[in-house]
Design a protein around this motif. Structure first.
Motif, PDB file in Angstrom:
ATOM      1  N   LYS A   1     -16.659-110.030  60.840  1.00  0.00           N
ATOM      2  CA  LYS A   1     -15.373-109.118  60.695  1.00  0.00           C
ATOM      3  C   LYS A   1     -14.391-109.856  61.360  1.00  0.00           C
ATOM      4  O   LYS A   1     -13.260-110.124  60.413  1.00  0.00           O
TER       5      LYS A   1
ATOM      6  N   SER B   1     -12.730-100.976  60.461  1.00  0.00           N
ATOM      7  CA  SER B   1     -13.716-100.904  61.506  1.00  0.00           C
ATOM      8  C   SER B   1     -12.726-101.237  62.968  1.00  0.00           C
ATOM      9  O   SER B   1     -13.024-100.350  63.918  1.00  0.00           O
TER      10      SER B   1
ATOM     11  N   ALA C   1     -13.459-104.948  57.694  1.00  0.00           N
ATOM     12  CA  ALA C   1     -12.755-105.323  59.244  1.00  0.00           C
ATOM     13  C   ALA C   1     -11.793-104.453  59.572  1.00  0.00           C
ATOM     14  O   ALA C   1     -11.839-104.353  60.857  1.00  0.00           O
TER      15      ALA C   1
ATOM     16  N   GLU D   1     -14.587-107.564  52.589  1.00  0.00           N
ATOM     17  CA  GLU D   1     -14.736-108.068  54.144  1.00  0.00           C
ATOM     18  C   GLU D   1     -13.440-107.931  54.652  1.00  0.00           C
ATOM     19  O   GLU D   1     -13.709-107.185  56.033  1.00  0.00           O
TER      20      GLU D   1
END
Length: 249
Positions: free
Chosen positions: A195, A245, A242, A238
């Motif tokens: 991440k 999150s 990230a 990706e």
């Protein structure tokens, strides 16, 4: 072969620069493009003139150092590196226009040489694995499906030549950055920093002044190693994963 070369000459980064025209005789069709430039420079040196500066190293299509914009295309008419381009791809009497990579993030150093350290800084931002993953024997014992290993290896073939940037109308570095993100994100060893890697490398890419991707596919078409734009889609996934999150923390 006899050729007319229109070459971009620029004394330094601040010089305005411009095209100079040269005639080159007795060029063999078996010469590489860089060998042809060597002949030109020998002639210029014998006349006491400043030779044309251009980047090169291995001359085997591996290092990615050679970077010439030839007749409106990165690396010339074939999907290969400049050092692997041979003069048989051109015709006797032809005029060949040779320029450096054109991108804000790749400032000209002199003549055809550009500073591509922006790529280095993108790698330094997160294109590595810093956590302990064991030695080579340990890594080789981790089972990885062949399809995943092949995808990672395909991405790892990127030689950072910059042809993708030169081909893009926006001077985007998305193909390069996505290849470097993908080759690690696909493998078990790269999962721990997955991440932060995507976030940091994309942020650095933007900070360097590269343009945005508008999905024209020119980068993939000109890449001498055939890096797929599917890597750009993977990098976007990706990155967004990230960011989401981080927002939820």
């Amino acid at each position: 072969m006899q050729l007319t070369l229109k070459i971009w000459r620029q004394k330094n980064a601040t010089d305005k620069g411009g095209f100079a025209t040269y005639k080159v005789d007795h060029v063999s069709k078996d010469m590489s493009f860089l060998e042809m430039l060597d002949v030109l420079n020998e002639n210029l040196t014998e006349k006491g003139e400043d030779p044309v500066h251009f980047d090169h190293d291995c001359r085997e299509g591996i290092c990615g150092t050679c970077s010439l914009y030839i007749n409106g295309k990165p690396h010339g008419p074939l999907q290969t590196t400049t050092c692997q381009l041979h003069m048989r791809s051109f015709s006797d009497g032809q005029t060949i226009t040779i320029e450096p990579w054109r991108a804000k993030a790749f400032p000209v150093v002199k003549d055809l040489v550009v500073n591509r350290s922006a790529f280095d800084r993108i790698i330094q931002a997160g294109g590595y694995i810093s956590v302990g993953t064991g030695g080579v024997p340990d890594a080789n014992e981790i089972p990885i499906p062949k399809t995943i290993a092949d995808l990672a290896m395909d991405a790892a073939q990127c030689i950072a030549c910059g042809a993708c940037v030169a081909a893009c109308k926006n001077a985007s570095a998305m193909l390069f950055t996505s290849a470097k993100v993908s080759q690690l994100a696909l493998l078990p060893q790269g999962q721990v920093e997955r991440k932060t890697r995507a976030e940091k490398m994309v942020a650095q890419m933007d900070a360097e002044g590269f343009g945005a991707c508008t999905n024209t596919g020119a980068c993939e078409a000109e890449c001498p190693k055939g890096i797929s734009i599917s890597n750009i889609a993977r990098m976007n996934r990706e990155y967004f994963a990230a960011v989401v999150s981080s927002d939820n923390v």
